[in-house]
Design a protein around this motif. Structure first.
Motif, short mmCIF file in Angstrom:
data_model
loop_
_atom_site.label_atom_id
_atom_site.label_comp_id
_atom_site.label_asym_id
_atom_site.label_seq_id
_atom_site.Cartn_x
_atom_site.Cartn_y
_atom_site.Cartn_z
N MET A 114 124.36 26.52 -71.07
CA MET A 114 122.92 26.36 -70.86
C MET A 114 122.13 27.07 -71.96
O MET A 114 121.16 26.53 -72.50
N ALA A 115 122.55 28.29 -72.29
CA ALA A 115 121.86 29.03 -73.34
C ALA A 115 121.98 28.33 -74.68
O ALA A 115 121.02 28.28 -75.46
N LEU A 116 123.15 27.75 -74.95
CA LEU A 116 123.36 27.04 -76.22
C LEU A 116 122.44 25.83 -76.33
O LEU A 116 121.89 25.56 -77.40
N VAL A 117 122.26 25.10 -75.23
CA VAL A 117 121.35 23.95 -75.24
C VAL A 117 119.93 24.41 -75.55
O VAL A 117 119.21 23.79 -76.35
N VAL A 118 119.51 25.50 -74.91
CA VAL A 118 118.15 26.03 -75.15
C VAL A 118 118.00 26.45 -76.61
O VAL A 118 116.98 26.15 -77.26
N VAL A 119 119.01 27.14 -77.15
CA VAL A 119 118.95 27.60 -78.54
C VAL A 119 118.84 26.43 -79.50
O VAL A 119 118.00 26.41 -80.40
N TYR A 137 116.88 35.66 -78.60
CA TYR A 137 117.14 36.18 -79.95
C TYR A 137 117.67 35.10 -80.87
O TYR A 137 117.26 34.97 -82.03
N LEU A 138 118.59 34.28 -80.35
CA LEU A 138 119.23 33.26 -81.17
C LEU A 138 118.29 32.09 -81.47
O LEU A 138 118.48 31.40 -82.48
N ILE A 139 117.31 31.85 -80.62
CA ILE A 139 116.29 30.85 -80.93
C ILE A 139 115.56 31.24 -82.21
O ILE A 139 115.36 30.41 -83.11
N GLY A 140 115.16 32.50 -82.29
CA GLY A 140 114.49 32.98 -83.49
C GLY A 140 115.37 32.88 -84.71
O GLY A 140 114.93 32.47 -85.79
N LEU A 141 116.66 33.21 -84.56
CA LEU A 141 117.60 33.15 -85.68
C LEU A 141 117.78 31.71 -86.16
O LEU A 141 117.66 31.43 -87.36
N THR A 175 125.93 28.32 -88.98
CA THR A 175 125.18 29.22 -88.09
C THR A 175 125.57 29.00 -86.64
O THR A 175 125.57 29.94 -85.84
N GLY A 176 125.92 27.75 -86.28
CA GLY A 176 126.31 27.45 -84.91
C GLY A 176 127.52 28.24 -84.47
O GLY A 176 127.62 28.67 -83.32
N GLY A 177 128.49 28.44 -85.37
CA GLY A 177 129.65 29.26 -85.02
C GLY A 177 129.25 30.69 -84.68
O GLY A 177 129.75 31.29 -83.71
N LEU A 178 128.34 31.25 -85.47
CA LEU A 178 127.84 32.60 -85.19
C LEU A 178 127.09 32.66 -83.87
O LEU A 178 127.20 33.63 -83.11
N ILE A 179 126.33 31.60 -83.58
CA ILE A 179 125.54 31.56 -82.35
C ILE A 179 126.44 31.59 -81.12
O ILE A 179 126.21 32.37 -80.17
#
Length: 325
Positions: free
Chosen positions: A113-118, A196-200, A247-251
């Motif tokens: 869910m968090a990944l979808v939002v990001v 945080y990851l949205i901003g990144l 960047t997705g791997g880091l996320i």
């Protein structure tokens, strides 16, 4: 792909798998050894602070092999792990494999869910900032600065206080029962985890798209009268995919690590909270299993990125990213 390309891809994938196995072996040794360097012992936790006779203490050490040499304990543990046996939890008095099976789905759903939002919000903000520019770009930069400067635990406390306690729109704790109830319960934790990851991602997307917008082929496409929306989609976004995928791997890796804080704040029974509780109670088998699982997922995600990256960005050859790293 040609036969030569397929053979090259196969060799690269095999080499990365061998590297992954070796790294997991090193990580397993570090994970196993780190717990034994920490103060205290499993025996003291099992005794719950009570004094015990030398015979009782010897019986506990014998049952859990605590008196065996370190190398022997590691080899025995590693052999069991390879067979899917992570030992027995000292805290919960049950197999660690069962604990992971019960709690991992909750964590994976929260991370998903968090990944979808990001991805949705981060890509949208980055695209709008790069394409619109001006005041919109400045507003996005300010918003992403605030997002990056807000740790996940702080975001969890703020969201919990406002939307759960003050407004009562969402539950303040728990993971819920059933799919939709879990979605409802995990909405606030997912947003806290994603902030945080949205901003990144928004900043990375903005930078990658601005670089692509200044490239020569974009200028040529515009001079030929190609509609702007097609220029953005075919030339700008497509040429930014390599950076975004990396960047997705880091996320994904960051999401896994930060679940410890967010699950603890919202009392979610996932592997993050399990790791926190097991660490505080010196539950060696559980801590080792969860830590190794997180490392394994992290490495699997990076392997997937390495394999997919040359397919979405032909400018990158196999092994380029790994060599650069």
């Amino acid at each position: 792909m040609s036969v030569a390309s397929l053979l090259g891809f196969g060799r690269f994938a095999l080499r990365r798998l061998v590297e992954m196995v070796f790294t997991l072996l090193v990580a397993s040794f570090a994970v196993f050894g780190a717990m034994y360097l920490a103060p205290g012992s499993p025996a003291s936790f099992l005794l719950s602070g009570r004094s015990a006779s030398p015979q009782a203490l010897a019986a506990i050490n014998a049952r859990y092999h605590l008196d065996d040499p370190f190398a022997l304990r590691y080899v025995r543990w590693l052999g069991d792990v390879v067979q899917g046996d992570f030992g027995r939890s000292l805290t919960y008095r049950t197999d660690v494999s069962r604990l992971l099976a019960d709690r991992l789905p909750t964590t994976l759903m929260l991370v998903g869910m968090a990944l979808v939002v990001v991805v949705v919000v981060g890509l949208l903000l980055g695209r709008v900032a790069a394409v619109r520019g001006g005041a919109v770009d400045s507003a996005v930069l300010v918003a992403t600065t605030l997002a990056i400067g807000t740790p996940s635990f702080v975001a969890a406390v703020l969201l919990q206080g406002l939307f759960a306690v003050q407004l009562g729109w969402f539950p303040s704790s728990g993971a819920g029962d059933g799919f939709w109830d879990m979605v409802f319960h995990l909405t606030l934790p997912a947003v806290a985890l994603a902030l945080y990851l949205i901003g990144l991602l928004a900043r990375v997307t903005r930078t990658a798209m601005l670089e692509a917008l200044d490239s020569e082929h974009v200028t040529v496409a515009r001079s030929r009268g190609v509609p702007e929306r097609l220029v953005i989609r075919r030339h700008v976004l497509r040429n930014s995919l390599g950076t975004l995928l990396t960047t997705g791997g880091l996320i994904v890796s960051t999401l896994l690590v930060c679940t410890v804080l967010v699950e603890t704040a919202f009392s979610i029974g996932g592997i993050g909270q399990l790791l926190e509780l097991s660490t505080s109670t010196k539950d060696f088998p559980t801590v080792q299993a969860v830590s190794l699982l997180i490392v394994g997922i992290f490495m699997a995600v990076n392997l997937l990125v390495d394999l997919v990256l040359p397919l979405v960005d032909p400018r990158i050859t196999l092994g380029t990213r790994s060599a650069a790293a």
